[in-house]
Design an enzyme around this catalytic site. Structure first.
Site, mmCIF file in Angstrom:
data_model
loop_
_atom_site.group_PDB
_atom_site.id
_atom_site.type_symbol
_atom_site.label_atom_id
_atom_site.label_comp_id
_atom_site.label_asym_id
_atom_site.label_seq_id
_atom_site.Cartn_x
_atom_site.Cartn_y
_atom_site.Cartn_z
ATOM 1 N N ASP A 285 0.866 -1.169 0.000
ATOM 2 C CA ASP A 285 0.000 0.000 0.000
ATOM 3 C C ASP A 285 0.911 1.229 0.000
ATOM 4 O O ASP A 285 2.100 1.125 0.320
ATOM 5 C CB ASP A 285 -0.893 -0.040 1.242
ATOM 6 C CG ASP A 285 -1.684 1.235 1.434
ATOM 7 O OD1 ASP A 285 -2.398 1.631 0.493
ATOM 8 O OD2 ASP A 285 -1.589 1.832 2.519
ATOM 9 N N ASP B 119 -0.076 5.173 1.016
ATOM 10 C CA ASP B 119 -0.255 6.125 2.114
ATOM 11 C C ASP B 119 -0.294 5.417 3.460
ATOM 12 O O ASP B 119 -1.104 4.507 3.676
ATOM 13 C CB ASP B 119 -1.548 6.924 1.910
ATOM 14 C CG ASP B 119 -1.489 7.803 0.665
ATOM 15 O OD1 ASP B 119 -0.539 8.592 0.558
ATOM 16 O OD2 ASP B 119 -2.378 7.684 -0.191
ATOM 17 N N LYS C 82 -10.427 -1.201 -2.363
ATOM 18 C CA LYS C 82 -10.312 -1.852 -1.059
ATOM 19 C C LYS C 82 -11.538 -1.505 -0.224
ATOM 20 O O LYS C 82 -12.023 -0.383 -0.294
ATOM 21 C CB LYS C 82 -9.046 -1.367 -0.344
ATOM 22 C CG LYS C 82 -7.751 -1.658 -1.096
ATOM 23 C CD LYS C 82 -6.554 -0.970 -0.424
ATOM 24 C CE LYS C 82 -5.286 -1.151 -1.231
ATOM 25 N NZ LYS C 82 -4.122 -0.468 -0.645
ATOM 26 N N THR D 295 -2.400 1.077 -4.421
ATOM 27 C CA THR D 295 -2.944 2.200 -3.670
ATOM 28 C C THR D 295 -4.387 2.516 -4.037
ATOM 29 O O THR D 295 -4.817 2.276 -5.171
ATOM 30 C CB THR D 295 -2.067 3.456 -3.889
ATOM 31 O OG1 THR D 295 -2.638 4.562 -3.175
ATOM 32 C CG2 THR D 295 -1.967 3.816 -5.364
ATOM 33 N N SER D 296 -5.100 3.091 -3.086
ATOM 34 C CA SER D 296 -6.459 3.582 -3.344
ATOM 35 C C SER D 296 -6.442 4.990 -3.914
ATOM 36 O O SER D 296 -7.495 5.530 -4.264
ATOM 37 C CB SER D 296 -7.277 3.561 -2.043
ATOM 38 O OG SER D 296 -7.494 2.236 -1.610
ATOM 39 N N ASP E 257 -1.483 -0.717 6.190
ATOM 40 C CA ASP E 257 -1.608 0.002 7.461
ATOM 41 C C ASP E 257 -3.048 0.203 7.892
ATOM 42 O O ASP E 257 -3.302 0.485 9.058
ATOM 43 C CB ASP E 257 -0.932 1.380 7.369
ATOM 44 C CG ASP E 257 -1.760 2.357 6.549
ATOM 45 O OD1 ASP E 257 -2.126 3.417 7.079
ATOM 46 O OD2 ASP E 257 -2.043 2.058 5.368
#
Length: 221
Positions: free
Chosen positions: A13, A15, A138, A106-107, A163
């Site tokens: 991931d 961030d 996600k 990543t989102s 995270d």
């Protein structure tokens, strides 16, 4: 950690996992939340690890077009990259990995992801799966499965670094092994998975098939 385990690839991931962008993201989202009349303190914890369009759609605010609002938020986030930093040890650890054996999942939209990667000074991966690459973000597993596919491996043979709860759930659903990065957690996250605060002291060994095993970094010891 994962003694003796080998992985076909590592999936990260962005961030909160390799980049600390919390201050910048929360500045932008707090401004937006105030304009919508939301309780900012209660709302901000819900934005992490999820695509903006899904965060906004979940609120079901009257008269709000999630796609239009998400586009506006992207522009605001792209204009605010002040204070974005790498998670401790992330740049060196990523640089140590075989380029064909890791990806960022990543989102964030691709445009924003590239800006934050550059601002943090971490290596740019060969494979970057971003918000627009999947129809379901996600906690659906699609993004991790797609990253594994693009690397030419099975997601079940991958180690995913995450995270946030939504990302952890996505990685679990993809069948990946999970390690939680706790560097930006203000409160302990209850998880059955292994957790580390940073990448400091973390190294790798690579076998003759290219599979990766985590190891203590002797240079950091």
């Amino acid at each position: 950690m994962f003694a003796g385990r080998k992985f076909a690839a590592l999936l990260f991931d962005m961030d909160g996992t390799v980049v600390n962008s919390i201050a910048a993201a929360e500045r932008v989202w707090a401004d937006w939340a105030r304009r919508q009349g939301l309780d900012v303190a209660a709302f901000l914890p819900t934005i992490h690890g999820v695509r903006a369009i899904e965060t906004i759609a979940r609120l079901a605010l009257p008269g709000i077009d999630p796609m239009r609002e998400a586009d506006a938020l992207l522009k605001a986030e792209a204009a605010d990259i002040d204070g974005i930093l790498p998670i401790a040890g992330a740049a060196a650890f990523l640089a140590s990995l075989p380029p064909e054996r890791w990806a960022i999942v990543t989102s964030a939209p691709r445009e924003l992801a590239l800006l934050r990667i550059a601002a943090a000074g971490i290596p740019l991966p060969a494979i970057l799966v971003a918000a627009e690459d999947v129809s379901r973000g996600k906690p659906a597993p699609d993004c991790f499965r797609l990253a594994a596919e693009r690397l030419g491996v099975d997601a079940r043979d991958c180690l995913a670094f995450e995270d946030a709860p939504a990302g952890i759930t996505a990685a679990e659903a993809a069948g990946a092994t999970v390690v939680v990065i706790s560097a930006t957690h203000q409160h302990p996250l209850q998880t059955p998975h292994a957790a580390i605060a940073s990448y400091a002291g973390l190294g790798i060994t690579v076998d003759d098939r290219g599979w990766i095993m985590l190891a203590a970094d002797r240079a950091a010891a």
